[in-house]
Design a protein around this motif. Structure first.
Motif, PDB file in Angstrom:
ATOM      1  N   LEU A 113       9.082   1.854  14.491  1.00 25.46           N
ATOM      2  CA  LEU A 113       7.841   2.842  15.066  1.00 25.46           C
ATOM      3  C   LEU A 113       6.816   1.819  15.933  1.00 25.46           C
ATOM      4  O   LEU A 113       5.710   2.455  16.372  1.00 25.46           O
ATOM      5  N   TYR A 123       0.813  -1.096   0.224  1.00 22.76           N
ATOM      6  CA  TYR A 123      -0.050  -0.033   0.109  1.00 22.76           C
ATOM      7  C   TYR A 123       0.878   1.303  -0.012  1.00 22.76           C
ATOM      8  O   TYR A 123       2.056   1.349   0.218  1.00 22.76           O
ATOM      9  N   ALA A 176       4.014   2.312   2.136  1.00 25.90           N
ATOM     10  CA  ALA A 176       4.614   1.119   3.114  1.00 25.90           C
ATOM     11  C   ALA A 176       6.029   1.077   3.195  1.00 25.90           C
ATOM     12  O   ALA A 176       6.501   0.608   4.210  1.00 25.90           O
ATOM     13  N   GLY A 177       6.784   1.511   2.168  1.00 30.84           N
ATOM     14  CA  GLY A 177       8.198   1.542   2.281  1.00 30.84           C
ATOM     15  C   GLY A 177       8.843   0.919   0.923  1.00 30.84           C
ATOM     16  O   GLY A 177      10.219   0.350   0.842  1.00 30.84           O
ATOM     17  N   LYS A 178       7.854   0.668  -0.117  1.00 26.70           N
ATOM     18  CA  LYS A 178       8.538  -0.090  -1.323  1.00 26.70           C
ATOM     19  C   LYS A 178       9.868   0.760  -2.087  1.00 26.70           C
ATOM     20  O   LYS A 178      10.892   0.246  -2.223  1.00 26.70           O
TER      21      LYS A 178
HETATM   22  N1  LIG Z   1      10.291   5.201  10.583  1.00 26.20           N
HETATM   23  C1  LIG Z   1      10.287   4.494   9.493  1.00 26.20           C
HETATM   24  N2  LIG Z   1       9.929   5.303   8.241  1.00 26.20           N
HETATM   25  C2  LIG Z   1      10.293   4.600   7.096  1.00 26.20           C
HETATM   26  C3  LIG Z   1      10.471   3.026   6.904  1.00 26.20           C
HETATM   27  N3  LIG Z   1      10.401   2.814   5.681  1.00 26.20           N
HETATM   28  C4  LIG Z   1      10.190   3.956   4.816  1.00 26.20           C
HETATM   29  N4  LIG Z   1       9.901   4.786   5.881  1.00 26.20           N
HETATM   30  C5  LIG Z   1       9.498   6.236   5.359  1.00 26.20           C
HETATM   31  O1  LIG Z   1       8.027   6.152   5.024  1.00 26.20           O
HETATM   32  C6  LIG Z   1       7.979   7.004   3.838  1.00 26.20           C
HETATM   33  C7  LIG Z   1       7.374   6.172   2.770  1.00 26.20           C
HETATM   34  O2  LIG Z   1       8.354   5.405   2.250  1.00 26.20           O
HETATM   35  P1  LIG Z   1       8.343   4.910   0.611  1.00 26.20           P
HETATM   36  O3  LIG Z   1       9.516   3.888   0.610  1.00 26.20           O
HETATM   37  O4  LIG Z   1       8.340   6.218  -0.069  1.00 26.20           O
HETATM   38  O5  LIG Z   1       7.262   4.054   0.468  1.00 26.20           O
HETATM   39  P2  LIG Z   1       6.486   3.495  -0.652  1.00 26.20           P
HETATM   40  O6  LIG Z   1       5.736   2.314  -0.407  1.00 26.20           O
HETATM   41  O7  LIG Z   1       7.287   3.585  -1.768  1.00 26.20           O
HETATM   42  O8  LIG Z   1       5.135   4.541  -1.077  1.00 26.20           O
HETATM   43  P3  LIG Z   1       4.414   4.950  -2.334  1.00 26.20           P
HETATM   44  O9  LIG Z   1       5.356   5.211  -3.670  1.00 26.20           O
HETATM   45  O10 LIG Z   1       3.728   6.121  -2.144  1.00 26.20           O
HETATM   46  O11 LIG Z   1       3.388   3.835  -2.809  1.00 26.20           O
HETATM   47  C8  LIG Z   1       9.063   7.577   3.643  1.00 26.20           C
HETATM   48  O12 LIG Z   1       9.428   9.107   4.217  1.00 26.20           O
HETATM   49  C9  LIG Z   1      10.048   6.802   4.137  1.00 26.20           C
HETATM   50  O13 LIG Z   1      11.420   7.392   4.446  1.00 26.20           O
HETATM   51  C10 LIG Z   1      10.571   2.533   8.014  1.00 26.20           C
HETATM   52  O14 LIG Z   1      10.866   1.397   8.140  1.00 26.20           O
HETATM   53  N5  LIG Z   1      10.662   3.194   9.230  1.00 26.20           N
END
Ligand SMILES: Nc1nc2c(ncn2[C@@H]2O[C@H](COP(=O)(O)OP(=O)(O)OP(=O)(O)O)[C@@H](O)[C@H]2O)c(=O)[nH]1
Length: 394
Positions: free
Chosen positions: A188, A13, A16-18
């Motif tokens: 977290l 989603y 999520a951190g992808k």
């Molecule tokens: N505290 C914390 N923050 C995280 C972690 N992993 C990712 N983030 C933060 O969460 C936010 C979203 O992370 P992304 O890696 O961009 O997530 P994504 O799934 O690619 O998001 P979309 O491309 O919008 O779908 C960013 O600000 C990251 O720095 C984690 O394990 N812990």
């Protein structure tokens, strides 16, 4: 013969951190020529920029293919097919990683790599090999999102006005169809919350490898060249399906840590459609996931599928009951499906209700009692069922 290029798909989603995981992965695999396909919904494709900056790998080694203005699962499946084929034909790529948008469902993406596309005449199975389907779950936001009852449209994340998907449905689709599940953002969340969440996810998805991470730090060997993907296996990996296949009416897992348990409700009498519909509108809050086949008394021709995740419930016809088909068809189906024959009822054939219920601290007896109240009473059974009102729109 040309070596097939392995492919890893990252789902999960929004937020999520992808991208974080992808960045880590790229910086740890500098010797491997990876092509990254980033599919972002927003117009500026922020993800691709992040990937580029974060990885520090030059463009000569990396190929970024951005798919814009749509999502991999539906509108841009065709783009994806063409892009992957192009990459494969170039011949200098050793691995393909696809980061799908946060709102895409993994099954259509996996299908793209598993079957020939008749319309375009593209067969990716000859050039690629789907290696791993990874789903990333935000350990911190999971319950909030799952129980929100929000639709993607309400969150302004939908593909279009007709996209009526619910966030919980999307989360469950992503969890139930993967080989590796990354429980990210563990930094977290306190340890006990993670333990409990992992147990719930393990019940929803008993097959995938679950890996806890913080800041997307995961061993590359868990994501690339794992050889885990098998379409049939992953299609049958959902917890509810496994429970259903066990076929024990009152099966209880041996461990009920954190009160997480599941059971199958089986009855060979039909539900009163209105009472059943009301039940689904007020489902006990302890139920996390319920899914199964339902026999409704006004729908004797076709079986109904009920699928609930969080606050989202979908009820729709799924297929004809075998017992509603002409005799010769019945006979040939039964011949091919000894399981249906085994459960065949002399009066009602294969009509029955089988619902798997997964939850936390499930008040099982209460749930069973409340479902039993939805069954036709003896009086109702003796009356004409076709006179019952149909509360559904189909
Ligand atoms: N505290 C914390 N923050 C995280 C972690 N992993 C990712 N983030 C933060 O969460 C936010 C979203 O992370 P992304 O890696 O961009 O997530 P994504 O799934 O690619 O998001 P979309 O491309 O919008 O779908 C960013 O600000 C990251 O720095 C984690 O394990 N812990």
């Amino acid at each position: 013969m040309m070596r097939k290029i392995p492919v890893t798909v990252l789902s999960g989603y929004l937020g999520a951190g992808k991208t974080t995981i992808l960045n880590n992965l790229l910086s740890n695999t500098k010797n491997l020529k990876i092509a990254v396909i980033v599919n972002d919904m927003s117009e500026i494709n922020i993800d691709a920029e992040l990937v580029e900056k974060g990885s520090g790998i030059s463009r000569t080694e990396e190929k970024f293919v951005e798919l814009s203005n749509g999502c991999i699962c539906c509108t841009l499946r065709e783009d994806l097919l063409i892009e992957v084929k192009k990459l494969a034909e170039k011949g200098d790529i050793e691995y393909i990683v696809i980061e799908s948008t946060g709102i895409s469902e993994p099954i259509p993406v996996a299908q793209t790599f598993s079957y020939i596309d008749e319309e375009l005449g593209i067969d990716l199975t000859t050039v690629c090999r789907l290696d791993t389907m990874v789903t990333v779950v935000d350990a911190n936001r999971f319950w909030h999102d799952f129980q929100s009852g929000d639709t993607l449209l309400e969150r302004k994340e939908a593909v279009g006005e007709l996209d009526d998907r619910n966030v919980a449905d999307l989360l469950i689709d992503q969890i139930e169809f993967c080989d590796v599940l990354i429980l990210n953002k563990c930094d977290l969340v306190d340890k006990q919350t993670i333990e409990k969440l992992e147990k719930v996810i393990r019940t929803l998805q008993p097959e995938a490898k679950i890996i806890r991470t913080s800041h997307g730090e995961v061993d590359t060997n868990e994501l690339l060249n794992t050889n885990r993907f098998d379409f049939d296996k992953v299609s049958n990996s959902a917890g509810w399906l496994k429970e259903l296949q066990l076929g024990h009416e009152n099966h209880t897992p041996e461990t009920e840590e954190y009160g997480i348990n599941s059971f199958t409700y089986v009855r060979r009498l039909p539900f009163h459609p209105i009472r059943f519909k009301k039940w689904t509108e007020n489902m006990p809050k302890e139920i996390v996931r319920a899914k199964g086949i339902v026999w409704s008394a006004v729908h004797n021709k076709f079986a109904i599928i009920m699928s609930q995740a969080g606050n989202s419930v979908n009820i729709k016809p799924v297929s004809y009951w075998v017992a509603a088909l002409p005799q010769h068809q019945q006979e040939s189906i039964l011949k091919q499906n000894p399981l249906i024959e085994e459960e065949w009822d002399l009066e009602y054939g294969d009509r029955m209700t089988k619902i798997v219920i997964i939850g936390i601290d499930l008040p099982k007896e209460e749930i069973v009692k409340s479902l039993d109240k939805c069954l036709l009473t003896t009086d109702e059974i003796n009356n004409d069922w076709s006179l019952l009102e149909n509360p559904f729109s189909w």
